[in-house]
Design a protein around this motif. Sequence first.
Motif, mmCIF file in Angstrom:
data_model
loop_
_atom_site.group_PDB
_atom_site.id
_atom_site.type_symbol
_atom_site.label_atom_id
_atom_site.label_comp_id
_atom_site.label_asym_id
_atom_site.label_seq_id
_atom_site.Cartn_x
_atom_site.Cartn_y
_atom_site.Cartn_z
ATOM 1 N N ASN A 166 0.832 -1.210 0.000
ATOM 2 C CA ASN A 166 0.000 0.000 0.000
ATOM 3 C C ASN A 166 0.870 1.265 0.000
ATOM 4 O O ASN A 166 0.548 2.257 -0.659
ATOM 5 N N THR A 220 -6.751 -3.093 -0.408
ATOM 6 C CA THR A 220 -5.910 -2.477 -1.447
ATOM 7 C C THR A 220 -6.421 -1.061 -1.676
ATOM 8 O O THR A 220 -7.629 -0.844 -1.734
ATOM 9 N N LEU A 221 -5.518 -0.110 -1.819
ATOM 10 C CA LEU A 221 -5.950 1.276 -2.030
ATOM 11 C C LEU A 221 -6.546 1.417 -3.438
ATOM 12 O O LEU A 221 -6.065 0.765 -4.385
#
Length: 322
Positions: free
Chosen positions: A42, A96-97
């Motif tokens: 990330n 997850t971004l």
Amino acid sequence: MDVDTGSDDAIALLLAMLSGRFELLGITVCRGNSDVETCTRNTLQVVDMLGLDIPVYQGCPDPMVRELSRGRVMNNALNRTSIVKDGKEYKVHPYTLPIPPARSEKQDRHACSFIVETLKSSKEKITLIPTGPLTNIGMALRMDPSIVKNIEEIVLMGGAVGTGNASACAEANFFHDPEAAKIVLGSGAKVRIVPLNATRSAGLYREDAAKLIALGTMAGKLAGDLINMRTDASDVMGTRGGDGEPIHDALAVAWVLDESVITESREEHCDVDFSGGACDGQLVIDSRRGYEHEPNARVAYKGDRKRFMEIMLDAFAKGPKC
Ligand code: RIB
Ligand code: CA
């Protein structure tokens, strides 16, 4: 910076990188909001999004000793950072971004070695901004306590005076590695603490997220989306401790950028409980009068939400456009 990215760590990193006011020597990563590999990935995503060349070092996968004791093993199900309602999952920290995958790789060197070697070889003192559990910093101080003389100050997000979030009285970063927090507070380094009291007093709102998104930058969009995601999750869980949504880690960075963002702070004698009981990980402040305790940290109690947003808008207007 030492991070466990994480939604608010991502915003804190963007603020530090875009402010133009730091020479960010490196980003070290510890386990916290997720396992250390996920937090590292990330972090790389955020750095790559801005196209910057700042080295990222993966650190400790586990707390220093916490989980060696039965009964102190972290149970994420109890940590109230996600919930499923009507078939939809709401998360404070996305797995997850919501930005393109990382292109760059983490460095080969371990985060703790990087911290020790960088501090030892630097001609100038260096400020550390840890916004996750203090495992890497505590470990580096154990590896070589002499590094403390080259630390300008440690401005950390962690602790709660009163109501916690990971437990009744403990905040998540201190709760995840209380021994590391104890080592940092006892190191003799100059320390400033941004606990939940300050972050909850300066929470941001959906209209703030809208202003960030309206900047038309990738950083503004990511920050706005993450604020909305956190707001949705704490609305559904009913866990919010203040009016707006606290963006904990970014407030610590903002305090380094501008002292006026914290409107109430005091020099205090701070300790951390690590007894494994109900107060495990609690930040303990001795405010008795007439005792011989020297203060070892400045603790922030209140923040200025308006000033915080001004600092954010100023920084997030920069960087790649959407
Ligand atoms: O308690 C808030 C802290 O815990 C923040 O640093 C957040 O990112 C989580 O790690
Ligand atoms: Ca964090």
